[in-house]
Design an enzyme around this catalytic site. Structure first.
Site, PDB file in Angstrom:
ATOM      1  N   ARG A 237     -18.248  49.178  -1.200  1.00  0.00           N
ATOM      2  CA  ARG A 237     -18.234  48.216  -0.129  1.00  0.00           C
ATOM      3  C   ARG A 237     -19.002  48.865   0.937  1.00  0.00           C
ATOM      4  NH1 ARG A 237     -13.083  48.634  -2.617  1.00  0.00           N
ATOM      5  NH2 ARG A 237     -12.645  50.852  -1.350  1.00  0.00           N
TER       6      ARG A 237
ATOM      7  N   GLU B 263      -8.028  63.795  -5.209  1.00  0.00           N
ATOM      8  CA  GLU B 263      -6.705  64.343  -5.277  1.00  0.00           C
ATOM      9  C   GLU B 263      -6.334  64.877  -6.533  1.00  0.00           C
ATOM     10  OE1 GLU B 263      -3.942  61.097  -4.346  1.00  0.00           O
ATOM     11  OE2 GLU B 263      -2.138  62.422  -4.557  1.00  0.00           O
TER      12      GLU B 263
HETATM   13  P1  AMP Z   1     -12.570  59.422   1.164  1.00  0.00           P
HETATM   14  O1  AMP Z   1     -13.575  59.975   0.357  1.00  0.00           O
HETATM   15  O2  AMP Z   1     -11.181  60.002   1.049  1.00  0.00           O
HETATM   16  O3  AMP Z   1     -12.944  59.462   2.880  1.00  0.00           O
HETATM   17  O4  AMP Z   1     -12.321  57.956   0.674  1.00  0.00           O
HETATM   18  C1  AMP Z   1     -13.218  56.781   1.105  1.00  0.00           C
HETATM   19  C2  AMP Z   1     -13.517  55.884   0.047  1.00  0.00           C
HETATM   20  O5  AMP Z   1     -12.523  55.581  -0.670  1.00  0.00           O
HETATM   21  C3  AMP Z   1     -14.363  54.818   0.729  1.00  0.00           C
HETATM   22  O6  AMP Z   1     -15.327  54.215  -0.289  1.00  0.00           O
HETATM   23  C4  AMP Z   1     -12.988  53.749   0.558  1.00  0.00           C
HETATM   24  O7  AMP Z   1     -13.538  52.469   0.321  1.00  0.00           O
HETATM   25  C5  AMP Z   1     -12.066  54.021  -0.346  1.00  0.00           C
HETATM   26  N1  AMP Z   1     -10.648  54.334   0.002  1.00  0.00           N
HETATM   27  C6  AMP Z   1      -9.823  55.257   0.282  1.00  0.00           C
HETATM   28  N2  AMP Z   1      -8.760  55.077   0.741  1.00  0.00           N
HETATM   29  C7  AMP Z   1      -8.592  53.881   0.882  1.00  0.00           C
HETATM   30  C8  AMP Z   1      -7.793  52.732   1.446  1.00  0.00           C
HETATM   31  N3  AMP Z   1      -6.486  53.070   1.857  1.00  0.00           N
HETATM   32  N4  AMP Z   1      -8.130  51.491   1.466  1.00  0.00           N
HETATM   33  C9  AMP Z   1      -9.145  51.103   0.956  1.00  0.00           C
HETATM   34  N5  AMP Z   1     -10.353  51.819   0.496  1.00  0.00           N
HETATM   35  C10 AMP Z   1      -9.891  52.997   0.588  1.00  0.00           C
END
Ligand code: AMP
Length: 174
Positions: free
Chosen positions: A61, A98
């Protein structure tokens, strides 16, 4: 058009892709021409004077917003992708999920010392993905000017992690 209009355009999908996750679905935002324009122009306005050379977009995205932002900023676009997708020589970075680990890749010759980079993704959660992208970019000698996200899940601490690398901007916070 306000930030509230942008927030209202993002669909919340409970329990996707697994129970307990509140998935922020940006497809309902980007299908609306006025919302898409507002998101892109608001982010671009913050970086117009920053002499950005490349937007680095994170699969997948981050590609939706990243290429359009690169166009608006008059700079180039560099993709950071999931393993095995980029055809030429790559550098890779693992990061913790996780449960277990994941990996992202960037072409070895995509960035060079002195390049000014804006990292773009749709959503900031724990910051693990963007921090891995930052580690890849730092290997090249390029300079990260900022991270830009459309959505920030503020309770997950991603901002604190990323501020070790560069400043963090987000449009809509939950
Ligand atoms: P993080 O590495 O934990 O910051 O996760 C970010 C990535 O995971 C991004 O590419 C987001 O598109 C996806 N992502 C994580 N949590 C969500 C959520 N609740 N809704 C949509 N996309 C998420």
């Amino acid at each position: 058009m306000s930030l509230q209009d942008i927030q209202n355009s993002i669909r919340n999908v409970p329990d996707f892709p697994k129970p307990g996750i509140q998935f922020k679905d940006i497809t309902t935002a980007v299908k609306q021409p006025k919302i898409l324009k507002e998101i892109l122009e608001t982010i671009a306005a913050q970086f117009k004077s920053q002499k950005i050379d490349y937007v680095v977009g994170i699969e997948s995205r981050g590609f939706i917003f990243g290429t359009a932002l690169a166009y608006l900023l008059g700079c180039g676009f560099v993709p950071v992708r999931k393993p095995g997708k980029l055809p030429a020589d790559v550098i890779s970075q693992e990061y913790a999920l996780e449960y277990g680990t994941d990996k992202i890749e960037m072409h070895k010759d995509a960035l060079h010392t002195g390049d000014r980079v804006l990292v773009v993704d749709d959503l900031l959660a724990t910051g693990g993905t963007a921090a891995a992208a930052a580690k890849l970019i730092n290997q090249t000698g390029a300079e990260i000017i900022a991270f830009a996200f459309v959505i920030e899940l503020a309770d997950l601490g991603g901002r604190q992690l990323l501020e070790d690398y560069a400043k963090v901007c987000s449009l809509v916070k939950y």
